[in-house]
Design a protein around this motif. Structure first.
Motif, PDB file in Angstrom:
ATOM      1  N   ALA A  27       0.853  -1.186   0.000  1.00 45.93           N
ATOM      2  CA  ALA A  27       0.000   0.000   0.000  1.00 45.93           C
ATOM      3  C   ALA A  27       0.890   1.238   0.000  1.00 45.93           C
ATOM      4  N   THR A  28       0.249   2.390  -0.201  1.00 42.36           N
ATOM      5  CA  THR A  28       0.985   3.653  -0.146  1.00 42.36           C
ATOM      6  C   THR A  28       1.264   3.988   1.306  1.00 42.36           C
ATOM      7  N   PHE A  29       2.464   3.754   1.705  1.00 41.39           N
ATOM      8  CA  PHE A  29       2.866   3.839   3.106  1.00 41.39           C
ATOM      9  C   PHE A  29       2.564   5.191   3.719  1.00 41.39           C
ATOM     10  N   SER A  30       2.776   6.240   2.958  1.00 41.61           N
ATOM     11  CA  SER A  30       2.670   7.587   3.508  1.00 41.61           C
ATOM     12  C   SER A  30       1.260   7.965   3.918  1.00 41.61           C
ATOM     13  N   HIS A  31       0.250   7.204   3.489  1.00 45.23           N
ATOM     14  CA  HIS A  31      -1.131   7.515   3.829  1.00 45.23           C
ATOM     15  C   HIS A  31      -1.535   7.020   5.211  1.00 45.23           C
ATOM     16  N   PHE A  32      -0.702   6.195   5.816  1.00 44.59           N
ATOM     17  CA  PHE A  32      -1.094   5.499   7.028  1.00 44.59           C
ATOM     18  C   PHE A  32      -0.598   6.171   8.299  1.00 44.59           C
ATOM     19  N   THR A  33      -1.423   6.112   9.329  1.00 47.80           N
ATOM     20  CA  THR A  33      -0.949   6.347  10.680  1.00 47.80           C
ATOM     21  C   THR A  33      -0.298   5.051  11.150  1.00 47.80           C
ATOM     22  N   LEU A  34       0.848   5.169  11.780  1.00 46.60           N
ATOM     23  CA  LEU A  34       1.622   4.004  12.194  1.00 46.60           C
ATOM     24  C   LEU A  34       1.809   4.005  13.702  1.00 46.60           C
ATOM     25  N   ALA A  35       1.937   2.827  14.261  1.00 48.53           N
ATOM     26  CA  ALA A  35       2.054   2.749  15.712  1.00 48.53           C
ATOM     27  C   ALA A  35       2.853   1.533  16.130  1.00 48.53           C
ATOM     28  N   TRP A  36       3.321   1.593  17.362  1.00 49.07           N
ATOM     29  CA  TRP A  36       3.943   0.453  18.026  1.00 49.07           C
ATOM     30  C   TRP A  36       3.122   0.117  19.263  1.00 49.07           C
ATOM     31  N   PHE A  37       2.869  -1.160  19.447  1.00 55.41           N
ATOM     32  CA  PHE A  37       2.251  -1.690  20.641  1.00 55.41           C
ATOM     33  C   PHE A  37       3.164  -2.774  21.191  1.00 55.41           C
ATOM     34  N   ARG A  38       2.915  -3.183  22.421  1.00 53.67           N
ATOM     35  CA  ARG A  38       3.679  -4.281  22.993  1.00 53.67           C
ATOM     36  C   ARG A  38       2.777  -5.125  23.876  1.00 53.67           C
ATOM     37  N   GLN A  39       3.195  -6.356  24.078  1.00 49.43           N
ATOM     38  CA  GLN A  39       2.388  -7.276  24.876  1.00 49.43           C
ATOM     39  C   GLN A  39       3.276  -8.277  25.579  1.00 49.43           C
ATOM     40  N   SER A  50       2.752   6.320  18.485  1.00 51.29           N
ATOM     41  CA  SER A  50       2.175   6.391  17.147  1.00 51.29           C
ATOM     42  C   SER A  50       2.662   7.650  16.450  1.00 51.29           C
ATOM     43  N   ILE A  51       2.572   7.608  15.128  1.00 51.17           N
ATOM     44  CA  ILE A  51       3.002   8.745  14.323  1.00 51.17           C
ATOM     45  C   ILE A  51       2.022   8.911  13.174  1.00 51.17           C
ATOM     46  N   LEU A  52       1.519  10.106  13.040  1.00 57.39           N
ATOM     47  CA  LEU A  52       0.534  10.395  12.010  1.00 57.39           C
ATOM     48  C   LEU A  52       1.205  10.440  10.645  1.00 57.39           C
ATOM     49  N   TRP A  53       0.387  10.348   9.607  1.00 56.33           N
ATOM     50  CA  TRP A  53       0.945  10.444   8.256  1.00 56.33           C
ATOM     51  C   TRP A  53       1.730  11.732   8.116  1.00 56.33           C
ATOM     52  N   ALA A  54       2.807  11.658   7.349  1.00 57.94           N
ATOM     53  CA  ALA A  54       3.741  12.759   7.119  1.00 57.94           C
ATOM     54  C   ALA A  54       4.442  13.181   8.409  1.00 57.94           C
ATOM     55  N   GLY A  55       4.360  12.365   9.452  1.00 57.33           N
ATOM     56  CA  GLY A  55       5.064  12.665  10.690  1.00 57.33           C
ATOM     57  C   GLY A  55       4.594  13.917  11.380  1.00 57.33           C
ATOM     58  N   ARG A  56       3.334  14.312  11.150  1.00 55.07           N
ATOM     59  CA  ARG A  56       2.871  15.597  11.654  1.00 55.07           C
ATOM     60  C   ARG A  56       2.620  15.605  13.146  1.00 55.07           C
ATOM     61  N   ARG A  57       2.381  14.417  13.720  1.00 53.80           N
ATOM     62  CA  ARG A  57       2.102  14.378  15.147  1.00 53.80           C
ATOM     63  C   ARG A  57       2.512  13.020  15.685  1.00 53.80           C
ATOM     64  N   THR A  58       3.063  13.015  16.862  1.00 54.66           N
ATOM     65  CA  THR A  58       3.418  11.764  17.516  1.00 54.66           C
ATOM     66  C   THR A  58       2.763  11.693  18.890  1.00 54.66           C
ATOM     67  N   TYR A  59       2.492  10.476  19.323  1.00 52.83           N
ATOM     68  CA  TYR A  59       1.951  10.213  20.656  1.00 52.83           C
ATOM     69  C   TYR A  59       2.833   9.171  21.326  1.00 52.83           C
ATOM     70  N   GLY A 101      -6.867   5.651   9.403  1.00 52.67           N
ATOM     71  CA  GLY A 101      -7.423   6.644  10.306  1.00 52.67           C
ATOM     72  C   GLY A 101      -6.399   7.135  11.301  1.00 52.67           C
ATOM     73  N   ASP A 102      -6.746   8.195  12.003  1.00 55.47           N
ATOM     74  CA  ASP A 102      -5.901   8.753  13.055  1.00 55.47           C
ATOM     75  C   ASP A 102      -6.351   8.165  14.384  1.00 55.47           C
ATOM     76  N   LEU A 103      -5.869   6.963  14.684  1.00 46.25           N
ATOM     77  CA  LEU A 103      -6.324   6.256  15.873  1.00 46.25           C
ATOM     78  C   LEU A 103      -5.545   6.607  17.128  1.00 46.25           C
ATOM     79  N   GLY A 104      -4.385   7.207  16.956  1.00 48.03           N
ATOM     80  CA  GLY A 104      -3.593   7.551  18.124  1.00 48.03           C
ATOM     81  C   GLY A 104      -3.247   6.329  18.936  1.00 48.03           C
ATOM     82  N   SER A 105      -3.679   6.287  20.188  1.00 51.44           N
ATOM     83  CA  SER A 105      -3.351   5.193  21.086  1.00 51.44           C
ATOM     84  C   SER A 105      -4.414   4.097  21.120  1.00 51.44           C
ATOM     85  N   ARG A 106      -5.479   4.269  20.388  1.00 55.26           N
ATOM     86  CA  ARG A 106      -6.557   3.270  20.426  1.00 55.26           C
ATOM     87  C   ARG A 106      -6.139   1.984  19.714  1.00 55.26           C
TER      88      ARG A 106
END
Length: 122
Positions: A27-39, A50-59, A101-106
């Motif tokens: 897929a077009t990577f740049s369109h996605f919000t990306l995140a790391w989780f752990r368990q 998490s990091i929003l598309w284009a790196g505009r915001r991180t949580y 979507g912009d799911l942030g920490s969800r």
């Protein structure tokens, strides 16, 4: 079909550092919000960063803020998690996730990797 593959996990002593990578395809990577989780066994999956598309915001979760840093390289379809000052309680399987979507920490991301084990010894 989006595919995510994590790498970079391993065994490290407390206070050490690791850098995780998540390579994406399909897929077009740049369109996605990306995140790391752990368990960890017996516990629910926990949001890390998490990091929003284009790196505009991180949580960041409170437990990792100031020690872990998320970044992305859309030209290489890769996301990173730089982990510093690691603690034994950071031991877990780390998963990368992606969503349009912009799911942030969800914990509702559509696409997930298989995970990479990080073990921090005391």
């Amino acid at each position: 079909q989006v595919q995510l593959v994590e790498s970079g996990g391993g065994l490290v002593q407390a206070g050490g550092s690791l850098r995780l990578s998540c390579a994406a395809s399909g897929a077009t990577f740049s369109h996605f919000t990306l995140a790391w989780f752990r368990q960890t066994p017996g516990k629910e999956r926990e949001f890390v960063a998490s990091i929003l598309w284009a790196g505009r915001r991180t949580y960041y979760s409170d437990s990792v803020a100031g020690r872990m840093f998320i970044s992305r390289d859309d030209a290489r379809n890769t996301m990173f998690l730089q982990m510093n000052s690691l603690k034994p309680e950071d031991t877990a399987v780390y998963y990368c996730a992606a969503d349009l979507g912009d799911l942030g920490s969800r914990d509702g991301y559509e696409h997930w990797g298989q995970g990479t084990q990080v073990t921090v010894s005391s």
